[in-house]
Design a protein around this motif. Sequence first.
Motif: not given
Length: 371
Positions: A197-214
């Motif tokens: 679920r996290v991977l799916s959410r990562d892809r969706r957010q990055i496609e929307n231009g969100v910077r994701v850091r972990a």
Amino acid sequence: MITTGGGTGTGNGTERSEGSPDAVVHLYQELRRRGVSSLGEVGAQLRLSPEEYERCRCELTDLGLIVPTNPAQHGARGELRAGGVGGGPPRESAGDEAGDGDTVAVIDPEIALLRLLHREREQLREHLDEADRAYDTLETLAGAFLRAGSLTRADADVELLSDYRRIQQVLEDITDVIQHSLASMHLTSLRREVGERVLSRDRRQIENGVRVRAMYSEQACVSPEVAEHLRRRVEAGVEVRIASAVPMPLIIADEQFAVVPVDPAEPAAGAVLARGPALVRSYLALYEHCWHTALPYGDGSAPDLGGDGLSEQQRAALSMLASGMKDEKIARGLGVSLRTVSRMLSELMQEMGATSRFEAGVRAYRLGWVD
């Protein structure tokens, strides 16, 4: 669009059209040739079966190509569409009074098309109005929680979350409204189903231009399953770093929301949801400190740093940036991927407080980081 000219006419109006897929065209052309006339009478002369007549009548009515002319019917096409003139063509006219019951006028295809488009536009406008009303209702119910931008620098709010299901719902809600950035710390690894679920959410957010850091602790990365999960997150575009120690689990969204544990030593004690920059700034400062002391995932050792705290790779990237090179050319010059260059320059710009590539180049020159 139905055409009315050419060799598809019906001649004397008695040609049999039963079973023909063009029966509706024949009927329309004959009606148009006659002008205002009895639909049933024309259908009978074309020898249409009751089923064929019904199909043609419904199609012409739905398309707005015929309209009733009887004063009792005019403006109420539903009766014609519903078969108010009978289930099939009458065999003969019973006089003017009976004939008026199914008298129709033919509408030009261009006019019928414009009316059809107008009707569809009105229906679309009604649907949009309904959607706007639903949105206003949901926005009112959501309140300030979903309107991150409505929180000013002085606004602050804290909510204690003790129920695990409530915590999960809050996390889902926050990640659904992120617009700019998501930063997280993890003490332990995720279960496989949660990781998907996290991977799916990562892809969706990055496609929307969100910077994701972990950020993960070294202890959480010992198993092959976790290593594979982190590799997939990096491939998706997530910036992942590994720290020798992570102080506590932490999630920060858009510098507006932060979710932290009530007691870092006791995860089951619940969590605290902090809203507003006035509270979140402190957590963000802690996160940035830990981020800059951690290593990018995949690096086996710390990079060699100069007196300015930059690695040779970072210094070379800044030099090429200051000379006006684009990211693609910088990546080729350094022998790294475009994603690595974009992440590196983003981190350097944030560290220098620059809001543009040009400003970053100027500040790097003033700081003596580039020649």
